[in-house]
Design a protein around this motif. Structure first.
Motif, mmCIF file in Angstrom:
data_model
loop_
_atom_site.group_PDB
_atom_site.id
_atom_site.type_symbol
_atom_site.label_atom_id
_atom_site.label_comp_id
_atom_site.label_asym_id
_atom_site.label_seq_id
_atom_site.Cartn_x
_atom_site.Cartn_y
_atom_site.Cartn_z
ATOM 1 N N ASP A 31 -28.873 118.817 68.747
ATOM 2 C CA ASP A 31 -29.210 119.170 70.121
ATOM 3 C C ASP A 31 -29.786 117.932 70.798
ATOM 4 O O ASP A 31 -30.871 117.482 70.436
ATOM 5 C CB ASP A 31 -30.232 120.316 70.130
ATOM 6 N N TYR A 32 -29.057 117.406 71.756
ATOM 7 C CA TYR A 32 -29.554 116.219 72.443
ATOM 8 C C TYR A 32 -28.839 116.061 73.771
ATOM 9 O O TYR A 32 -27.904 116.806 74.087
ATOM 10 C CB TYR A 32 -29.388 114.966 71.577
ATOM 11 N N TYR A 33 -29.317 115.094 74.554
ATOM 12 C CA TYR A 33 -28.750 114.799 75.860
ATOM 13 C C TYR A 33 -28.474 113.307 75.934
ATOM 14 O O TYR A 33 -29.186 112.500 75.353
ATOM 15 C CB TYR A 33 -29.733 115.177 76.974
ATOM 16 N N LEU A 34 -27.471 112.980 76.696
ATOM 17 C CA LEU A 34 -27.112 111.581 76.909
ATOM 18 C C LEU A 34 -27.049 111.299 78.399
ATOM 19 O O LEU A 34 -26.677 112.176 79.191
ATOM 20 C CB LEU A 34 -25.764 111.271 76.261
ATOM 21 N N PHE A 35 -27.405 110.086 78.766
ATOM 22 C CA PHE A 35 -27.491 109.722 80.178
ATOM 23 C C PHE A 35 -26.922 108.320 80.397
ATOM 24 O O PHE A 35 -26.956 107.473 79.504
ATOM 25 C CB PHE A 35 -28.959 109.673 80.633
ATOM 26 N N TRP A 36 -26.456 108.116 81.603
ATOM 27 C CA TRP A 36 -26.198 106.767 82.098
ATOM 28 C C TRP A 36 -27.083 106.561 83.325
ATOM 29 O O TRP A 36 -27.071 107.368 84.258
ATOM 30 C CB TRP A 36 -24.739 106.566 82.476
ATOM 31 N N TYR A 37 -27.844 105.454 83.288
ATOM 32 C CA TYR A 37 -28.659 105.059 84.420
ATOM 33 C C TYR A 37 -28.105 103.755 84.987
ATOM 34 O O TYR A 37 -27.617 102.895 84.249
ATOM 35 C CB TYR A 37 -30.115 104.815 83.995
ATOM 36 N N LYS A 38 -28.254 103.609 86.286
ATOM 37 C CA LYS A 38 -27.856 102.399 86.996
ATOM 38 C C LYS A 38 -29.111 101.709 87.500
ATOM 39 O O LYS A 38 -30.000 102.372 88.045
ATOM 40 C CB LYS A 38 -26.950 102.795 88.165
ATOM 41 N N GLN A 39 -29.168 100.391 87.318
ATOM 42 C CA GLN A 39 -30.295 99.631 87.836
ATOM 43 C C GLN A 39 -29.767 98.496 88.700
ATOM 44 O O GLN A 39 -29.379 97.450 88.198
ATOM 45 C CB GLN A 39 -31.166 99.087 86.701
ATOM 46 N N PRO A 40 -29.752 98.679 90.004
ATOM 47 C CA PRO A 40 -29.293 97.613 90.906
ATOM 48 C C PRO A 40 -30.353 96.518 91.025
ATOM 49 O O PRO A 40 -31.427 96.644 90.428
ATOM 50 C CB PRO A 40 -29.108 98.354 92.236
ATOM 51 N N SER A 42 -32.465 95.965 93.116
ATOM 52 C CA SER A 42 -33.746 96.510 93.571
ATOM 53 C C SER A 42 -34.626 96.953 92.405
ATOM 54 O O SER A 42 -35.811 97.229 92.589
ATOM 55 C CB SER A 42 -33.515 97.712 94.492
ATOM 56 N N ARG A 43 -34.044 97.028 91.216
ATOM 57 C CA ARG A 43 -34.730 97.364 89.957
ATOM 58 C C ARG A 43 -34.959 98.853 89.744
ATOM 59 O O ARG A 43 -35.304 99.260 88.643
ATOM 60 C CB ARG A 43 -36.076 96.642 89.809
ATOM 61 N N GLN A 44 -34.809 99.671 90.762
ATOM 62 C CA GLN A 44 -35.062 101.097 90.549
ATOM 63 C C GLN A 44 -34.006 101.684 89.623
ATOM 64 O O GLN A 44 -32.839 101.367 89.725
ATOM 65 C CB GLN A 44 -35.058 101.837 91.875
ATOM 66 N N MET A 45 -34.431 102.538 88.722
ATOM 67 C CA MET A 45 -33.523 103.195 87.790
ATOM 68 C C MET A 45 -32.981 104.459 88.454
ATOM 69 O O MET A 45 -33.738 105.320 88.882
ATOM 70 C CB MET A 45 -34.255 103.578 86.510
ATOM 71 N N ILE A 46 -31.670 104.559 88.522
ATOM 72 C CA ILE A 46 -31.026 105.681 89.205
ATOM 73 C C ILE A 46 -30.151 106.426 88.212
ATOM 74 O O ILE A 46 -29.292 105.819 87.559
ATOM 75 C CB ILE A 46 -30.168 105.156 90.375
ATOM 76 N N LEU A 47 -30.362 107.719 88.093
ATOM 77 C CA LEU A 47 -29.538 108.513 87.179
ATOM 78 C C LEU A 47 -28.122 108.621 87.732
ATOM 79 O O LEU A 47 -27.917 109.028 88.874
ATOM 80 C CB LEU A 47 -30.140 109.904 87.005
ATOM 81 N N VAL A 48 -27.151 108.269 86.918
ATOM 82 C CA VAL A 48 -25.746 108.329 87.309
ATOM 83 C C VAL A 48 -25.101 109.623 86.844
ATOM 84 O O VAL A 48 -24.444 110.332 87.608
ATOM 85 C CB VAL A 48 -24.977 107.120 86.727
ATOM 86 N N GLN B 106 -35.175 112.257 84.268
ATOM 87 C CA GLN B 106 -36.379 111.510 84.630
ATOM 88 C C GLN B 106 -36.127 110.750 85.923
ATOM 89 O O GLN B 106 -35.085 110.111 86.087
ATOM 90 C CB GLN B 106 -36.775 110.557 83.504
ATOM 91 N N TYR B 107 -37.109 110.811 86.803
ATOM 92 C CA TYR B 107 -37.031 110.124 88.086
ATOM 93 C C TYR B 107 -37.912 108.885 88.010
ATOM 94 O O TYR B 107 -39.100 108.985 87.697
ATOM 95 C CB TYR B 107 -37.513 111.052 89.209
ATOM 96 N N PHE B 108 -37.333 107.749 88.319
ATOM 97 C CA PHE B 108 -38.040 106.487 88.140
ATOM 98 C C PHE B 108 -38.576 105.939 89.456
ATOM 99 O O PHE B 108 -37.982 106.126 90.516
ATOM 100 C CB PHE B 108 -37.104 105.441 87.525
ATOM 101 N N GLY B 109 -39.700 105.226 89.351
ATOM 102 C CA GLY B 109 -40.212 104.475 90.472
ATOM 103 C C GLY B 109 -39.522 103.126 90.585
ATOM 104 O O GLY B 109 -38.670 102.790 89.757
ATOM 105 N N PRO B 110 -39.878 102.324 91.576
ATOM 106 C CA PRO B 110 -39.189 101.049 91.836
ATOM 107 C C PRO B 110 -39.600 99.919 90.908
ATOM 108 O O PRO B 110 -38.975 98.870 90.907
ATOM 109 C CB PRO B 110 -39.576 100.728 93.272
ATOM 110 N N GLY B 111 -40.665 100.104 90.132
ATOM 111 C CA GLY B 111 -41.074 99.069 89.195
ATOM 112 C C GLY B 111 -42.169 98.165 89.725
ATOM 113 O O GLY B 111 -42.343 97.994 90.933
ATOM 114 N N THR B 112 -42.924 97.587 88.794
ATOM 115 C CA THR B 112 -43.955 96.585 89.102
ATOM 116 C C THR B 112 -43.689 95.376 88.222
ATOM 117 O O THR B 112 -43.621 95.492 86.996
ATOM 118 C CB THR B 112 -45.364 97.117 88.784
#
Lengths: 116, 117
Positions: A31-40, A42-48, B106-112
């Motif tokens: 039982d688990y979950y898998l994710f892809w995150y995008k980090q442009p 701007s550095r913010q992590m965005i769930l794809v 999980q929702y992420f902030g912009p980072g420091t």
């Protein structure tokens, strides 16, 4: 311990074409979950996109889709009709299932360049 | 909604100095997390909290302390900064798992970006 491996440190794709990013993982859990995150930049992590291990159907979100091969422990991300805004670092991540399991384990990332 | 915000965005410290990073979320999430991101390493969990007044150690907790006095805030403290703590720090939050609510996104902030000289 769970591990996530992204074997492609960098990838490039021409605008409007398709690219596939690879991810493999190691776990003894069922039982688990898998994710892809995008980090442009701007550095913010965005769930794809997100995939539950118990679902056989591959997840899709607009131009993004996954190829989830549970037996092979493979979870690749396909980006169709690539756009300049898709250029970013992409991280594959794993989370164990269960009510109190919170910890995401990340791969080291794949830097995607989109060429005009 | 602002989502997850982090203060400050950049900071430069000298070895031995102390500082606190603030994370705030306005989504009423129960869980909050602090990660660090180093080149070629992906993100690693430092500490996390499953609710107001509770904290727990993650993967790389040494040299850091945290507090969650209010549900919406999660503070990360460095008591005596070291060059090895130069990194980009991310805060994230998520719901407690329950049937009717998406659980584990999980929702992420912009980072420091922190530099320790």
């Amino acid at each position: 311990a769970q591990t996530v491996t992204q074997s492609q440190p960098e990838m490039s794709v021409q605008e409007a074409e398709t690219v596939t990013l690879s991810c493999t993982y190691d776990t003894s859990e069922s039982d688990y979950y898998l994710f892809w995150y995008k980090q442009p930049p701007s550095r913010q992590m965005i769930l794809v996109i997100r995939q539950e291990a118990y679902k056989q159907q591959n997840a899709t979100e607009n131009r993004f889709s996954v190829n989830f091969q549970k037996a092979a422990k493979s979870f690749s991300l396909k980006i169709s009709d690539s756009q300049l805004g898709d250029a970013a670092m992409y991280f594959c991540a794993y989370r164990r299932g269960g009510g109190s399991n919170y910890k995401l384990t990340f791969g080291k990332g794949t830097l995607l360049t989109v060429n005009p | 909604n602002a989502g997850v915000t982090q203060t400050p965005k950049f900071r430069v410290l000298k070895t031995g100095q102390s500082m606190t990073l603030l994370c705030a979320q306005d989504m009423n999430h129960e869980y909050m997390y602090w990660y660090r991101q180093d080149p070629g390493m992906g993100l690693r969990l430092i500490h996390y909290s499953v609710g107001e007044g509770t904290t727990a150690k993650g993967e790389v907790p040494d040299g850091y302390n945290v507090s969650r006095l209010k549900k919406q805030n999660f503070l990360l403290g460095l008591e005596s900064a070291a060059p090895s703590q130069t990194s980009v720090y991310f805060c994230a939050s998520s719901y407690f798992p329950r049937l009717a609510v998406p659980t584990d996104t999980q929702y992420f902030g912009p980072g420091t970006r922190l530099t320790v000289l």
